[in-house]
Design a protein around this motif. Structure first.
Motif, PDB file in Angstrom:
ATOM      1  N   ASN A 266       7.616  13.672   1.032  1.00  0.00           N
ATOM      2  CA  ASN A 266       8.646  13.523   2.057  1.00  0.00           C
ATOM      3  C   ASN A 266       8.649  12.128   2.677  1.00  0.00           C
ATOM      4  OD1 ASN A 266       9.303  16.246   1.698  1.00  0.00           O
ATOM      5  ND2 ASN A 266       7.780  16.872   3.194  1.00  0.00           N
ATOM      6  N   ASP A 267       7.453  11.630   3.004  1.00  0.00           N
ATOM      7  CA  ASP A 267       7.375  10.325   3.647  1.00  0.00           C
ATOM      8  C   ASP A 267       5.930   9.835   3.631  1.00  0.00           C
ATOM      9  OD1 ASP A 267       8.289   8.080   4.932  1.00  0.00           O
ATOM     10  OD2 ASP A 267       8.706   9.066   6.844  1.00  0.00           O
TER      11      ASP A 267
ATOM     12  N   ARG B  38       5.416  22.589   4.454  1.00  0.00           N
ATOM     13  CA  ARG B  38       5.209  21.169   4.765  1.00  0.00           C
ATOM     14  C   ARG B  38       3.763  20.936   5.186  1.00  0.00           C
ATOM     15  NH1 ARG B  38       9.556  17.708   5.827  1.00  0.00           N
ATOM     16  NH2 ARG B  38      11.513  18.646   5.220  1.00  0.00           N
ATOM     17  N   GLU B  39       3.216  19.832   4.705  1.00  0.00           N
ATOM     18  CA  GLU B  39       1.829  19.473   5.004  1.00  0.00           C
ATOM     19  C   GLU B  39       1.761  17.994   5.370  1.00  0.00           C
ATOM     20  OE1 GLU B  39      -1.096  21.295   4.794  1.00  0.00           O
ATOM     21  OE2 GLU B  39      -0.076  23.145   4.262  1.00  0.00           O
TER      22      GLU B  39
ATOM     23  N   ALA C 176      -0.592   8.038   6.519  1.00  0.00           N
ATOM     24  CA  ALA C 176      -0.152   9.409   6.788  1.00  0.00           C
ATOM     25  C   ALA C 176       0.822   9.800   5.683  1.00  0.00           C
ATOM     26  CB  ALA C 176       0.515   9.510   8.151  1.00  0.00           C
ATOM     27  N   ILE C 177       0.479  10.868   4.963  1.00  0.00           N
ATOM     28  CA  ILE C 177       1.295  11.335   3.846  1.00  0.00           C
ATOM     29  C   ILE C 177       1.913  12.673   4.232  1.00  0.00           C
ATOM     30  CG2 ILE C 177       1.281  11.978   1.406  1.00  0.00           C
ATOM     31  CD1 ILE C 177      -1.357  10.243   1.265  1.00  0.00           C
ATOM     32  N   TYR C 178       3.225  12.741   4.194  1.00  0.00           N
ATOM     33  CA  TYR C 178       3.961  13.961   4.515  1.00  0.00           C
ATOM     34  C   TYR C 178       4.544  14.508   3.218  1.00  0.00           C
ATOM     35  CZ  TYR C 178       3.644  11.863   9.128  1.00  0.00           C
ATOM     36  OH  TYR C 178       3.175  11.282  10.275  1.00  0.00           O
ATOM     37  N   TYR C 179       4.218  15.746   2.899  1.00  0.00           N
ATOM     38  CA  TYR C 179       4.671  16.326   1.642  1.00  0.00           C
ATOM     39  C   TYR C 179       4.965  17.811   1.815  1.00  0.00           C
ATOM     40  CZ  TYR C 179      -0.229  17.875   1.259  1.00  0.00           C
ATOM     41  OH  TYR C 179      -1.451  18.445   1.489  1.00  0.00           O
ATOM     42  N   THR C 180       5.666  18.357   0.831  1.00  0.00           N
ATOM     43  CA  THR C 180       5.977  19.787   0.803  1.00  0.00           C
ATOM     44  C   THR C 180       5.342  20.392  -0.436  1.00  0.00           C
ATOM     45  OG1 THR C 180       8.087  19.406   1.921  1.00  0.00           O
ATOM     46  CG2 THR C 180       7.847  21.491   0.730  1.00  0.00           C
ATOM     47  N   LEU C 181       4.619  21.491  -0.245  1.00  0.00           N
ATOM     48  CA  LEU C 181       4.074  22.241  -1.380  1.00  0.00           C
ATOM     49  C   LEU C 181       5.254  22.941  -2.048  1.00  0.00           C
ATOM     50  CD1 LEU C 181       1.003  23.669   0.497  1.00  0.00           C
ATOM     51  CD2 LEU C 181       0.932  21.991  -1.350  1.00  0.00           C
ATOM     52  N   ILE C 182       5.547  22.558  -3.263  1.00  0.00           N
ATOM     53  CA  ILE C 182       6.770  23.003  -3.929  1.00  0.00           C
ATOM     54  C   ILE C 182       6.841  24.528  -4.079  1.00  0.00           C
ATOM     55  CG2 ILE C 182       8.049  22.928  -6.116  1.00  0.00           C
ATOM     56  CD1 ILE C 182       7.155  19.994  -6.343  1.00  0.00           C
TER      57      ILE C 182
ATOM     58  N   ILE D 145       0.846  -1.204   0.000  1.00  0.00           N
ATOM     59  CA  ILE D 145       0.000   0.000   0.000  1.00  0.00           C
ATOM     60  C   ILE D 145       0.873   1.242   0.000  1.00  0.00           C
ATOM     61  CG2 ILE D 145      -1.620   1.350   1.401  1.00  0.00           C
ATOM     62  CD1 ILE D 145      -2.891  -1.360   2.232  1.00  0.00           C
ATOM     63  N   GLN D 146       1.898   1.252   0.838  1.00  0.00           N
ATOM     64  CA  GLN D 146       2.813   2.392   0.917  1.00  0.00           C
ATOM     65  C   GLN D 146       3.460   2.670  -0.443  1.00  0.00           C
ATOM     66  OE1 GLN D 146       6.285   1.727   3.371  1.00  0.00           O
ATOM     67  NE2 GLN D 146       6.474   3.912   3.813  1.00  0.00           N
ATOM     68  N   GLU D 147       3.931   1.638  -1.115  1.00  0.00           N
ATOM     69  CA  GLU D 147       4.560   1.810  -2.423  1.00  0.00           C
ATOM     70  C   GLU D 147       3.567   2.286  -3.474  1.00  0.00           C
ATOM     71  OE1 GLU D 147       7.802   1.782  -3.392  1.00  0.00           O
ATOM     72  OE2 GLU D 147       8.101   1.724  -1.217  1.00  0.00           O
TER      73      GLU D 147
END
Length: 136
Positions: A97-98, A125-126, A114-120, A79-81
């Protein structure tokens, strides 16, 4: 002298119908813009099964293929992949990010993502938390 033009997040991230679709008090459809549009876009990507969209048959994530799989470490990793691959491919406005995937402590059939991302565009970070229910 250099001129600096300020833009708001709606200009940077666009505007589309809100997800899930809702009707406002005035009877019109509610729209999503800015950072919430990106968040909703990620939800749409993860909820769409490849093949569902006629003009974009590859669009989506395909989490439904894990509905009847055992809720174990192997399935969590798959699922993660799958989530990682879909977000990287279909959401260019974020840098991933993760991703953490775990069994929901309240319901062993559910998976927390849980999805960790950065708004480019603004380097903000969100985090987005979703629960995916398996049918075992």
């Amino acid at each position: 002298m250099e001129k600096i033009i300020m833009t708001n997040s709606a200009d940077l991230y666009g505007r589309s119908l809100g997800f899930p679709p809702q009707v406002g008090p005035n009877g019109q459809m509610l729209w999503s813009s800015g950072e919430s549009n990106v968040r909703e876009s990620i939800c749409i990507i993860l909820c769409t099964r490849p093949g569902e969209r006629v003009l974009q048959p590859d669009f989506g994530c395909g989490l439904d293929r894990y509905l009847f799989e055992p809720n174990n470490t192997s399935t969590l990793r798959l699922i993660q992949e799958e989530v990682k691959r879909a977000i990287i491919r279909w959401e260019p406005r974020v840098a991933l990010n993760d991703i953490h995937v775990s069994v929901n402590p309240a319901d062993q059939r559910a998976v927390d993502i849980a999805i960790y991302y950065t708004l480019i565009a603004i380097q903000k970070r969100e985090q987005l938390n979703l629960t995916f229910m398996q049918q075992v």
